[in-house]
Enzyme design. Structure first.
Site, mmCIF file in Angstrom:
data_model
loop_
_atom_site.group_PDB
_atom_site.id
_atom_site.type_symbol
_atom_site.label_atom_id
_atom_site.label_comp_id
_atom_site.label_asym_id
_atom_site.label_seq_id
_atom_site.Cartn_x
_atom_site.Cartn_y
_atom_site.Cartn_z
ATOM 1 N N ARG A 283 0.782 -6.814 7.505
ATOM 2 C CA ARG A 283 1.382 -7.238 6.246
ATOM 3 C C ARG A 283 1.406 -6.023 5.319
ATOM 4 O O ARG A 283 0.821 -4.985 5.608
ATOM 5 C CB ARG A 283 0.573 -8.377 5.631
ATOM 6 C CG ARG A 283 0.539 -9.629 6.508
ATOM 7 C CD ARG A 283 -0.036 -10.806 5.746
ATOM 8 N NE ARG A 283 -0.205 -11.961 6.603
ATOM 9 C CZ ARG A 283 0.767 -12.811 6.921
ATOM 10 N NH1 ARG A 283 1.991 -12.601 6.462
ATOM 11 N NH2 ARG A 283 0.526 -13.853 7.689
ATOM 12 N N ALA A 284 2.101 -6.169 4.203
ATOM 13 C CA ALA A 284 2.233 -5.054 3.274
ATOM 14 C C ALA A 284 0.866 -4.617 2.766
ATOM 15 O O ALA A 284 0.011 -5.449 2.443
ATOM 16 C CB ALA A 284 3.116 -5.464 2.103
ATOM 17 N N THR B 167 0.773 -1.279 0.637
ATOM 18 C CA THR B 167 1.253 -0.778 -0.655
ATOM 19 C C THR B 167 2.750 -1.030 -0.823
ATOM 20 O O THR B 167 3.314 -0.734 -1.864
ATOM 21 C CB THR B 167 0.988 0.736 -0.787
ATOM 22 O OG1 THR B 167 1.600 1.416 0.321
ATOM 23 C CG2 THR B 167 -0.504 1.027 -0.764
ATOM 24 N N SER B 168 3.409 -1.589 0.211
ATOM 25 C CA SER B 168 4.854 -1.822 0.146
ATOM 26 C C SER B 168 5.142 -3.222 -0.382
ATOM 27 O O SER B 168 4.234 -3.998 -0.676
ATOM 28 C CB SER B 168 5.472 -1.653 1.533
ATOM 29 O OG SER B 168 5.067 -2.709 2.383
ATOM 30 N N ASP C 270 -4.189 5.340 1.586
ATOM 31 C CA ASP C 270 -3.972 5.188 3.019
ATOM 32 C C ASP C 270 -4.347 6.516 3.680
ATOM 33 O O ASP C 270 -3.487 7.315 4.035
ATOM 34 C CB ASP C 270 -2.500 4.843 3.288
ATOM 35 C CG ASP C 270 -2.277 4.310 4.705
ATOM 36 O OD1 ASP C 270 -3.278 4.132 5.426
ATOM 37 O OD2 ASP C 270 -1.115 4.096 5.074
ATOM 38 N N SER D 224 -5.863 3.434 12.723
ATOM 39 C CA SER D 224 -5.414 2.059 12.511
ATOM 40 C C SER D 224 -4.237 1.731 13.417
ATOM 41 O O SER D 224 -4.229 0.717 14.124
ATOM 42 C CB SER D 224 -5.023 1.873 11.041
ATOM 43 O OG SER D 224 -4.346 0.652 10.844
#
Length: 503
Positions: free
Chosen positions: A195-196, A198-199, A256, A264
């Site tokens: 899932r998002a 920072t977007s 990030d 990740s």
């Protein structure tokens, strides 16, 4: 001390153990202290919350714990102060810029998964990686530790392909086209997405608009072995579970770290059994990787990490200087992606990128000759084969394969910005567009987002529409409008940018 379990219908966002003030005083426990709950062979760690909701002799368990561990109302457990785990010392070591040994990294990851590390300690670890980084030995150790502390998927269909974008560019719904194009050739591509962070929308956020994305590992195995592909949320699985926990800290801190990003991404690919992996690195102003030199350096890291994991990795450095397609936000992007699949046509940036990436995968998988992958990918998209495969994926994931675009609801609170003057679009600020879409409510509000009507280089007239903000709530729309006015995400200039006289 011994205590009776009280099940609480409370989601705290962390492993919370609620104790009465009297029992806490008796056991010398303080808020956020780590405690160990023992019930036979079952051991669970949690952070202390002192509450008047709990009577003496009871211990309240939040739903966060109950989602992963079975406890019964009234069950008796031992509550033991756990103290500070050894891995905290290793986190401090990284905070001071020192290199971590493999065994130290394994200890940190194991304690993250076992919830021995509290949120503040995990945030300290993430921050230390953002500031001091990791070398390739540390990244490889972190990747393997993250994968091996979770489940591993074994799919019989081979070869197994995979694609992943490191993100940063708004509107990147590309993989929703790539996956069915690749699967239409008979290649296997089990795509787990996040899932998002920072977007305004991760791939899982977009797919969730028209199909279920939450499955068990066994369910994914059945889906993939039936249709050759899936588009699912990796966070619902026990694949590299430490990653899903650290992502919460990354989201909170809006960071990030590069080493953690590599681990990740590749730990999930390793756990999925992916043999051929294509990494998409969008590059340009306002994304995570702003220069070609940075992208090339990161590419080398991905390829080297892949070698250490026994995977064949290629990297595509893609243009990320402006949003992909015309939409940003889950429902808006879902409409655009499905429209492109149904018609075989769409915004040039979306079609070119999707077929370019799919073409590389077709060549990596041996179904297209060298240099012919993109042409084959376009033919598959335009012929309708990709849409037929996507319908199979949607149906296998519990969605309606006959979905109509107008059935996808978008926010009914809207505001359109128009051009204040005539000229040319000389820039679109990726970060501002993302911030506006998030302020409008994306990705939590599926119908929120931004629709763009112009691209860089286009000539426009005063009063032409530039973009529309969609929201599900008036208050969020108002906040997004204020932000858009302050940031002015679309830059319009005449062809003469500056006049300098004879001094």
């Amino acid at each position: 001390m011994k205590a009776r379990i009280k099940l609480l219908d409370v989601l705290s966002g962390r492993y919370s153990v609620l104790i009465s003030e009297e029992d806490a005083r008796e056991a010398k426990l303080h808020p956020d202290d780590l405690v160990k709950l023992e019930a036979g062979k079952k051991i669970v760690y949690g952070s202390v919350v002192i509450s008047n909701m709990i009577e003496s002799g009871e211990i309240g368990i939040s739903r966060d714990i109950l989602e992963l561990h079975n406890f019964s109302e009234g069950e008796t457990v031992n509550v033991i102060p756990a103290g500070t785990p050894e891995s905290v010392r290793y986190i401090k070591k990284k905070m001071h810029g020192e290199k971590l040994r493999k065994v130290e990294i394994e200890s940190i990851v194991r304690d993250i998964v076992d919830r021995k590390l509290r949120d503040i300690e995990i945030s300290a670890f993430v921050t230390s990686l953002e500031i001091n980084g990791l070398d390739m030995d540390e990244i490889a150790a972190l990747t393997i530790a993250m994968a091996e502390t979770g489940d591993m998927l074994d799919i019989d269909r081979k070869p197994i392909m995979d694609v992943h974008s490191i993100g940063g560019v708004p509107g990147n719904k590309t993989n929703i086209l790539v996956v069915p194009i690749v699967a239409a050739t008979g290649l296997t591509i089990p795509k787990t997405s996040s899932r998002a962070i920072t977007s305004a929308a991760g791939t899982a956020d977009v797919v969730e608009v028209f199909a279920n994305v939450t499955f068990t590992l066994d369910e994914i195995k059945r889906i993939v072995e039936k249709v050759g592909a899936c588009l699912v949320w990796g966070g619902a699985l026990n694949l590299a579970p430490a990653d899903d926990i650290t992502i919460k800290s990354e989201r909170t801190l809006s960071v990030d770290p590069t080493g953690l990003m590599l681990a990740s991404i590749m730990s999930k690919k390793y756990a999925m059994g992916s043999q051929y992996v294509l990494i998409d690195i969008p590059t340009g102003k306002g994304v995570k990787v702003e220069t070609i030199d940075q992208a090339r350096a990161l590419s080398r890291d991905f390829i080297e990490l892949g070698k250490r994991l026994g995977q064949y990795v290629e990297v595509a450095i893609t243009y990320g200087g402006q949003p992909i397609g015309h939409t940003v936000g889950p429902a808006l992007e879902a409409r655009e992606a499905l429209s492109a699949l149904q018609s075989g046509k769409g915004p040039g940036s979306l079609i070119e990128k999707a077929t370019g990436l799919a073409g590389i995968l077709l060549e990596m998988g041996g179904v297209a000759p060298a240099g012919m992958g993109k042409k084959m990918a376009k033919e598959i998209l335009q012929s309708g084969k990709a849409w037929e495969k996507m319908r199979e994926i949607i149906e296998a994931q519990g969605g309606n394969p006959d979905i109509k675009l107008e059935e996808i609801p978008i926010g009914d609170k809207t505001y359109t910005f128009t051009a204040p003057s005539s000229g040319y679009v000389t820039g679109i600020d990726n970060r501002a567009i993302t911030a506006i879409a998030r302020t409008a409510g994306a990705p939590e509000d599926k119908g929120a987002g931004v629709e763009l009507y112009v691209k860089v280089g286009e000539k426009i007239k005063e009063g032409d529409p530039l973009f529309t903000i969609y929201a599900e709530h008036e208050a969020r729309l108002d906040q997004a409008i204020v932000l858009a006015r302050r940031t002015e995400p679309i830059k319009i200039e005449g062809m003469v940018l500056q006049r300098i006289g004879n001094i």
